[in-house]
Design a protein around this motif. Structure first.
Motif, PDB file in Angstrom:
ATOM      1  N   VAL A   1      40.727  47.456  48.831  1.00 35.25           N
ATOM      2  CA  VAL A   1      41.946  47.546  48.126  1.00 35.25           C
ATOM      3  C   VAL A   1      42.467  46.059  48.641  1.00 35.25           C
ATOM      4  N   ALA A   2      42.295  45.623  49.753  1.00 33.05           N
ATOM      5  CA  ALA A   2      42.727  44.255  50.182  1.00 33.05           C
ATOM      6  C   ALA A   2      42.045  43.171  49.474  1.00 33.05           C
ATOM      7  N   LEU A   3      40.793  43.318  49.137  1.00 32.67           N
ATOM      8  CA  LEU A   3      39.997  42.409  48.353  1.00 32.67           C
ATOM      9  C   LEU A   3      40.561  42.282  47.095  1.00 32.67           C
ATOM     10  N   GLY A   4      40.981  43.400  46.465  1.00 29.71           N
ATOM     11  CA  GLY A   4      41.442  43.582  44.970  1.00 29.71           C
ATOM     12  C   GLY A   4      42.829  43.016  44.864  1.00 29.71           C
ATOM     13  N   LEU A   5      43.782  42.958  46.018  1.00 32.35           N
ATOM     14  CA  LEU A   5      44.929  42.679  45.935  1.00 32.35           C
ATOM     15  C   LEU A   5      45.298  41.165  46.188  1.00 32.35           C
ATOM     16  N   ILE A   6      44.195  40.685  47.367  1.00 32.02           N
ATOM     17  CA  ILE A   6      44.317  39.277  47.735  1.00 32.02           C
ATOM     18  C   ILE A   6      43.600  38.330  47.075  1.00 32.02           C
ATOM     19  N   VAL A   7      42.279  38.832  46.348  1.00 32.04           N
ATOM     20  CA  VAL A   7      41.492  37.928  45.800  1.00 32.04           C
ATOM     21  C   VAL A   7      41.529  38.023  44.394  1.00 32.04           C
ATOM     22  N   VAL A   8      41.468  39.432  43.967  1.00 32.50           N
ATOM     23  CA  VAL A   8      41.212  39.469  42.424  1.00 32.50           C
ATOM     24  C   VAL A   8      42.249  39.366  41.724  1.00 32.50           C
ATOM     25  N   LEU A   9      43.451  39.832  42.282  1.00 33.16           N
ATOM     26  CA  LEU A   9      44.587  39.662  41.470  1.00 33.16           C
ATOM     27  C   LEU A   9      45.148  38.195  41.257  1.00 33.16           C
ATOM     28  N   PRO A  10      45.111  37.157  42.424  1.00 31.55           N
ATOM     29  CA  PRO A  10      45.408  35.880  42.075  1.00 31.55           C
ATOM     30  C   PRO A  10      44.314  35.215  41.114  1.00 31.55           C
ATOM     31  N   THR A  11      42.988  35.599  41.215  1.00 31.80           N
ATOM     32  CA  THR A  11      42.177  35.217  40.130  1.00 31.80           C
ATOM     33  C   THR A  11      42.424  35.448  38.678  1.00 31.80           C
ATOM     34  N   LEU A  12      43.106  36.815  38.598  1.00 32.79           N
ATOM     35  CA  LEU A  12      43.237  37.269  37.071  1.00 32.79           C
ATOM     36  C   LEU A  12      44.387  36.449  36.896  1.00 32.79           C
ATOM     37  N   VAL A  13      45.470  36.337  37.381  1.00 34.96           N
ATOM     38  CA  VAL A  13      46.509  35.326  37.143  1.00 34.96           C
ATOM     39  C   VAL A  13      46.139  33.950  37.007  1.00 34.96           C
ATOM     40  N   TYR A  14      45.121  33.425  37.673  1.00 31.71           N
ATOM     41  CA  TYR A  14      44.692  31.998  37.365  1.00 31.71           C
ATOM     42  C   TYR A  14      44.072  31.986  35.913  1.00 31.71           C
ATOM     43  N   PHE A  15      43.463  32.895  35.671  1.00 31.66           N
ATOM     44  CA  PHE A  15      42.874  32.931  34.281  1.00 31.66           C
ATOM     45  C   PHE A  15      43.778  33.130  33.167  1.00 31.66           C
ATOM     46  N   ALA A  16      44.752  33.998  33.490  1.00 32.47           N
ATOM     47  CA  ALA A  16      45.794  34.368  32.418  1.00 32.47           C
ATOM     48  C   ALA A  16      46.643  33.298  32.164  1.00 32.47           C
ATOM     49  N   THR A  17      46.954  32.385  33.180  1.00 35.55           N
ATOM     50  CA  THR A  17      47.796  31.121  32.925  1.00 35.55           C
ATOM     51  C   THR A  17      47.139  30.035  32.481  1.00 35.55           C
ATOM     52  N   GLY A  18      45.932  30.172  32.151  1.00 35.60           N
ATOM     53  CA  GLY A  18      45.159  28.919  31.573  1.00 35.60           C
ATOM     54  C   GLY A  18      44.618  28.059  32.523  1.00 35.60           C
ATOM     55  N   ARG A  19      44.364  28.592  33.659  1.00 40.81           N
ATOM     56  CA  ARG A  19      43.700  27.877  34.780  1.00 40.81           C
ATOM     57  C   ARG A  19      44.376  26.366  35.200  1.00 40.81           C
ATOM     58  N   PRO A  20      45.832  26.515  35.660  1.00 40.80           N
ATOM     59  CA  PRO A  20      46.513  25.600  35.835  1.00 40.80           C
ATOM     60  C   PRO A  20      46.145  24.834  37.051  1.00 40.80           C
ATOM     61  N   ILE A  21      45.366  25.114  37.727  1.00 36.37           N
ATOM     62  CA  ILE A  21      44.944  24.362  39.112  1.00 36.37           C
ATOM     63  C   ILE A  21      43.588  23.516  38.824  1.00 36.37           C
ATOM     64  N   THR A  22      44.107  22.250  39.027  1.00 36.52           N
ATOM     65  CA  THR A  22      43.028  21.150  39.164  1.00 36.52           C
ATOM     66  C   THR A  22      42.513  20.605  40.263  1.00 36.52           C
ATOM     67  N   PHE A  23      41.553  19.923  40.421  1.00 35.74           N
ATOM     68  CA  PHE A  23      41.023  19.535  41.965  1.00 35.74           C
ATOM     69  C   PHE A  23      40.977  17.993  41.735  1.00 35.74           C
ATOM     70  N   VAL A  24      41.258  17.247  42.815  1.00 27.77           N
ATOM     71  CA  VAL A  24      41.126  15.725  42.691  1.00 27.77           C
ATOM     72  C   VAL A  24      39.993  15.574  43.919  1.00 27.77           C
ATOM     73  N   TYR A  25      38.865  15.338  43.476  1.00 29.47           N
ATOM     74  CA  TYR A  25      37.671  15.268  44.563  1.00 29.47           C
ATOM     75  C   TYR A  25      37.672  13.991  45.162  1.00 29.47           C
ATOM     76  N   PRO A  26      37.180  14.041  46.356  1.00 30.32           N
ATOM     77  CA  PRO A  26      37.056  12.613  47.085  1.00 30.32           C
ATOM     78  C   PRO A  26      35.844  11.582  46.484  1.00 30.32           C
ATOM     79  N   GLU A  27      36.088  10.511  46.627  1.00 29.05           N
ATOM     80  CA  GLU A  27      34.844   9.713  46.022  1.00 29.05           C
ATOM     81  C   GLU A  27      35.184   8.186  46.769  1.00 29.05           C
ATOM     82  N   LEU A  28      33.998   7.754  46.862  1.00 30.44           N
ATOM     83  CA  LEU A  28      33.852   6.386  47.470  1.00 30.44           C
ATOM     84  C   LEU A  28      34.510   5.233  46.808  1.00 30.44           C
TER      85      LEU A  28
END
Length: 396
Positions: free
Chosen positions: A222-249
């Protein structure tokens, strides 16, 4: 037989020989002596400051600092930052390393403490060697080891070690991708927080149900579903609004990403491994304090070794573990002041070091620092005492 003599009433005891009055008198004298010593020390300090023409007071708090701090959790600029702002930066850095260190050392200490009692000879001996080695080497030397012997020899930024998920490791620290939240990104954070609260509520309900009926519920799933799966579903439902800036030389350095400085890593590893050695012995002693009859009774009911340890032994051992565990938490927080030896900008290094040297306000700076550590210790003790009272055995 008649009594002719008058009844003799006991006289009123002298105040001098009354234990209660004597106790009050001794306390009054002690308070007077302590007050006199404090007044003498304060007067002496004021006279010395006047003789050296050093201003007293807290007027320096709003003066411009003029120095930079590499790690800061709140906005701070060397040109506009004040000494008061530098204080908050150092304090937050201290609380950061102390809070993470407490969590990590607790998990590691419990693991090593249980491993010391393992029936596997190799596991128990490795845990014993860890405890004996770590506890008998001064923490300061361990910090020097992690910083100078482990982290400094890492390659320079141009030869950075490439880690999974786009992270880079070199002698300037660990660089991880920096998340950028677009529209709808806050919903993911809210989903995560709601999952945490819901997990806590479900865990409390499941434990009460287990105590009343004996039925167990899948808290982990239940903890896995609420803490991990639920935010993941919201992430895809909102169109993946999080992007990442990667370190580069970029030239001879790296740009982008979040930099985790080697001073922070060395201090965190040193505090965690050192404190975990002491917590391991506390856990081992707590487990040994539980009667073996409890384990035998659990096995007689059909419980295996794992559930017996989790459901029977550890809950009873916690009553013995919590008081010394509190002392280890306090020691970890206070030991974080050794960060000044490796250059981590904690409260002591920033405030009692740089600010004191620039302002000369030794009395005020040291008094504030002592008050901060005292407050942290008292708050930590308060929460641990509340938890200890909840875990205490209640007689019926």
């Amino acid at each position: 037989m008649s009594t002719t003599s008058a009844e003799i009433k006991p006289g009123k005891a002298s105040l001098l020989y009354d234990p209660k009055i004597r106790g009050y008198a001794y306390q009054f004298v002690l308070l007077a002596v302590v007050g006199f010593l404090i007044w003498s020390a304060a007067s002496n300090a004021i006279e010395n400051l006047r003789a050296q023409k050093i201003a007293s007071g807290f007027g320096f708090w709003h003066n411009a600092s003029g120095f930079d701090i590499n790690q800061k959790l709140i906005p701070y600029d060397a040109s506009t930052g004040t000494y008061g702002r530098a204080f908050w930066v150092g304090l937050l850095n201290t609380l950061l390393v102390a809070s993470i260190g407490i969590v990590l050392s607790t998990f590691l200490g419990f693991f090593v403490g249980v491993a010391r009692l393992s029936s596997n000879w190799i596991v128990s001996k490795i845990a014993m060697i860890y405890v004996e080695v770590i506890r008998n080497i001064p923490l300061l030397l361990q910090l020097f080891f992690w910083y100078n012997a482990v982290l400094k020899p890492l390659p320079n930024p141009r030869q950075s070690i490439i880690l999974p998920a786009g992270a880079l490791l070199n002698n300037r620290g660990l660089y991880i991708p920096d998340p950028q939240f677009g529209p709808g990104g806050s919903l993911i954070i809210w989903a995560f927080l709601i999952g945490l609260v819901a997990t806590f509520i479900f865990r409390s309900w499941a434990r009460k149900q287990q105590a009343a009926t004996g039925k167990q519920y899948p808290i982990g799933l239940v903890a896995l579903g609420l803490i991990v799966v639920l935010p993941t579903l919201v992430y895809f439902a909102t169109g993946r609004p999080i992007t990442f800036v990667y370190p580069e030389l970029a030239g001879f350095n790296l740009r982008g990403g979040i930099q985790i400085f080697p001073e922070f890593v060395a201090l965190l590893i040193g505090l965690t491994t050192y404190t975990a050695g002491f917590i391991a012995e506390v856990v081992r002693a707590g487990i040994l304090a539980v009667s073996k009859g409890q384990t035998e009774a659990a096995h007689a009911l059909g419980l295996r070794a794992g559930p017996t340890l989790k459901l029977v032994v550890i809950p009873q051992a916690m009553r013995v573990i919590i008081p010394p565990l509190t002392s280890n938490y306090l020691n970890l927080t206070k030991n974080s002041s050794l960060a000044v030896a490796i250059g981590y900008p904690d409260l002591v290094q920033v405030f009692t070091g740089t600010v004191l040297n620039q302002t000369g306000q030794a009395v005020e700076v040291v008094a504030i620092t002592m008050a901060v550590y005292l407050t942290i210790s008292l708050v930590t003790s308060l929460f641990m005492n509340i938890y200890n009272k909840r875990m205490a055995l209640v007689e019926r």
